[in-house]
Write a protein that holds these residues in place. Structure first.
Motif, short mmCIF file in Angstrom:
data_model
loop_
_atom_site.label_atom_id
_atom_site.label_comp_id
_atom_site.label_asym_id
_atom_site.label_seq_id
_atom_site.Cartn_x
_atom_site.Cartn_y
_atom_site.Cartn_z
N PRO A 30 0.80 -1.24 0.00
CA PRO A 30 -0.10 0.00 -0.02
C PRO A 30 0.96 1.50 -0.05
O PRO A 30 1.84 1.48 0.55
N VAL A 130 -7.94 3.03 3.82
CA VAL A 130 -7.31 2.97 2.41
C VAL A 130 -6.55 1.82 2.34
O VAL A 130 -6.38 1.16 1.19
N SER A 134 -7.34 -1.35 -0.11
CA SER A 134 -6.52 -1.50 -1.33
C SER A 134 -6.19 -3.07 -1.24
O SER A 134 -5.88 -3.69 -2.37
N GLN A 137 -9.44 -5.45 -2.11
CA GLN A 137 -10.05 -5.19 -3.38
C GLN A 137 -9.06 -6.06 -4.23
O GLN A 137 -9.60 -6.51 -5.17
N ARG A 138 -7.78 -5.78 -4.19
CA ARG A 138 -6.83 -6.20 -5.14
C ARG A 138 -6.83 -8.05 -5.01
O ARG A 138 -6.81 -8.65 -6.12
N SER A 526 -5.76 1.89 -9.69
CA SER A 526 -4.73 1.60 -8.68
C SER A 526 -4.36 3.04 -7.72
O SER A 526 -4.65 3.81 -8.37
#
Length: 526
Positions: A30, A130, A134, A137-138, A526
């Motif tokens: 991240p 965040v 991230s 979701q990835r 992204s």
């Protein structure tokens, strides 16, 4: 801050942002982790000016757009469906974490005082979704877990900032418990009421604006219109901003026109990233003096306090997540809503509570009334953010795979199904227009062929998923699409160089190709 010093700070922020984005893509971590590390490291670059960040600058400059952005892009239907787990985390856990962290700091650093410890507890209590989302979701984690983390992060910002404001007020003036309870009711009720009124008025104004640039300007000033007057009236500016953002964002995507929506989304994504990056760099520049002169505390004492606070924040969250099921069942519909949230899901959500930009913003806005311990508390916040990011983010992929919670194909299939339904609706409407003689046969046939070709492509992708559940995408589809777009770009460039088309035509068709290029789409997400 002089103009030359301000320019240097801007250049440092730009360098940190570029390095963080570049390294995050290569290391697949991240951005927030690298921003913390690089932001602190930037403070040790020789020759950089001494920076003292004004608390008012952070409170009135950084916080309004950050909390407004989170509220504006909240998913209302999903948030309502998981209101019970979000409520217990955002209100119950945030309050418990604030008190637990404050007690820890007060015990280890008694010179800070209880009010300052409470303000520090409120600073590190809210989570930043965040970094966690991230990763989730990835990897294709269940969307419900992402919704809960995002919903919690939005509401707990308001809760923590309200507590922080009361603690800061107590530092300046001091008040009794009764007065504090009355002020709490005033700032909460007044903030929500003013936020609703501001959101209602701004929404009506935005409905009359069609120009994309004007829409963006109005959206940029909206958080300040909600925040600053509310603070001047003695209400919670954060709650007013969150309420206004949620009210506008959940009504027709903020009444943005289609032409404005994509531009506005890109603008706000870039703006929030720059604001968060600036906070990390400013933090690094400000704590440079604390790192060199830790205010009468030994490094062992500071590190011990940072580890203790981090352990309390993480431990309280995990314990709350694993044990708050009975509490949630007491709320209306709680038992039904919490079905499907087993211990595995709760553990991942518990370890997904990392700290980030909001914690840094609150730490930097600690008032001067805190005294000599202010710098140490800012340093402790930075260390807690670093510990939670570096310590928790790498665990999420491991737990998701170990617990079998990855749904890698779900989002793609969902998107394809939605596209199929939309194309079918467009074909139905086209037939209706042709029957009513609103279109001639030649035009109707041209549009029908275009829509049917798109529908066939979507149907092909869906059939591939049905026939081969293990295949994540049709063979070489991304590479083929990228090659086709690349060929079109090359031909356009050649036509422009030969003088066959102008610059405006080149830019217009290039923008259209951007929406088809899988490489551009992946980088934009992204």
């Amino acid at each position: 801050m002089g103009e030359d010093r301000l320019l240097v700070v801007f250049l440092v922020i730009a360098v940190v942002v570029l390095l963080a984005r570049t390294l995050a893509g290569r290391l697949r971590v991240p951005d927030a982790i690298l921003l913390v590390v690089l932001g602190i490291a930037a403070g040790f670059v020789p020759g950089l000016p001494k920076v003292e960040v004004s608390p008012e600058l952070v409170l009135f400059g950084f916080l309004p757009p950050l909390v407004y952005h989170a509220a504006f892009f909240t998913a209302p239907r999903e948030a309502r469906a998981d209101a019970v787990p979000i409520f217990t985390l955002a209100f119950g856990l945030t309050t418990v974490t604030t008190v637990a962290v404050a007690a820890t700091v007060w015990a280890l650093l008694p010179g800070a005082g209880w009010a300052a410890a409470l303000a520090f507890g409120a600073a590190v209590a809210p989570t930043d979704a965040v970094a966690a989302t991230s990763v989730l979701q990835r990897l294709g984690a269940p969307p419900r877990m992402v919704t809960i983390l995002e919903g919690e992060s939005l509401i707990n910002d308001g809760v923590a900032l309200t507590i922080f404001g009361l603690a800061a007020e107590a530092l300046a003036t001091g008040f009794t418990f009764g007065h504090g309870a009355a002020r709490l009711g005033q700032v909460v009720a007044g903030g929500v009421a003013y936020g609703l009124a501001a959101g209602f008025v701004i929404r009506r104004i935005r409905r009359r604006i069609e120009d994309p640039s004007s829409q963006i300007i109005v959206s940029l000033v909206t958080p300040y219109i909600a925040y600053i007057p509310a603070e001047n009236l003695g209400f919670s500016g954060v709650l007013a901003t969150v309420t206004a953002g949620f009210y506008i964002g959940t009504r027709g995507e903020g009444v943005l026109q289609p032409a404005s929506r994509m531009v506005g989304s890109a603008f706000w994504r870039i703006l929030t990233f720059l604001l968060e990056s600036a906070l990390f760099v400013l933090l690094g520049l400000e704590i440079r003096q604390v790192l060199r002169h830790p205010g009468g505390h030994s490094w062992a004492e500071i590190l011990l306090t940072a580890l203790a606070v981090s352990a309390v924040a993480i431990g309280v969250r995990v314990a709350w997540q694993l044990g708050n099921g009975p509490l949630g069942d007491l709320l209306p519909g709680g038992r039904r809503v919490q079905q499907g949230l087993g211990r595995r899901q709760r553990l991942v959500i518990g370890l997904g509570g990392m700290r980030g930009a909001i914690s840094l913003a609150l730490a930097l806005s600690l008032p001067a009334a805190v005294g000599p311990e202010r710098g140490v508390l800012i340093l402790l916040t930075a260390l807690v953010v670093l510990v939670t990011l570096v310590g928790q983010a790498p665990l999420l992929p491991v737990l998701l795979r170990r617990f079998g919670l990855i749904e890698s194909d779900r989002r793609r299939v969902e998107a394809m199904t939605a596209r199929k339904a939309g194309l079918q609706a467009a074909l139905t409407r086209l037939d209706e227009l042709a029957e009513d003689d609103d279109l001639d046969d030649q035009t109707a046939d041209a549009y029908r062929q275009m829509l049917e070709l798109r529908l066939e492509r979507v149907q092909y992708f869906l059939e591939e998923d049905e026939h081969d559940g293990e295949r994540t995408s049709p063979p070489n589809s991304r590479r083929v699409r990228a090659e086709l777009v690349r060929a079109q770009r090359a031909k356009l460039t050649a036509l422009y160089r030969k003088g066959r088309i102008g610059a405006e035509t080149l830019r217009e068709i290039t923008r259209e190709l951007d929406f088809e290029d899988p490489v551009v789409i992946r980088r934009a997400r992204s």
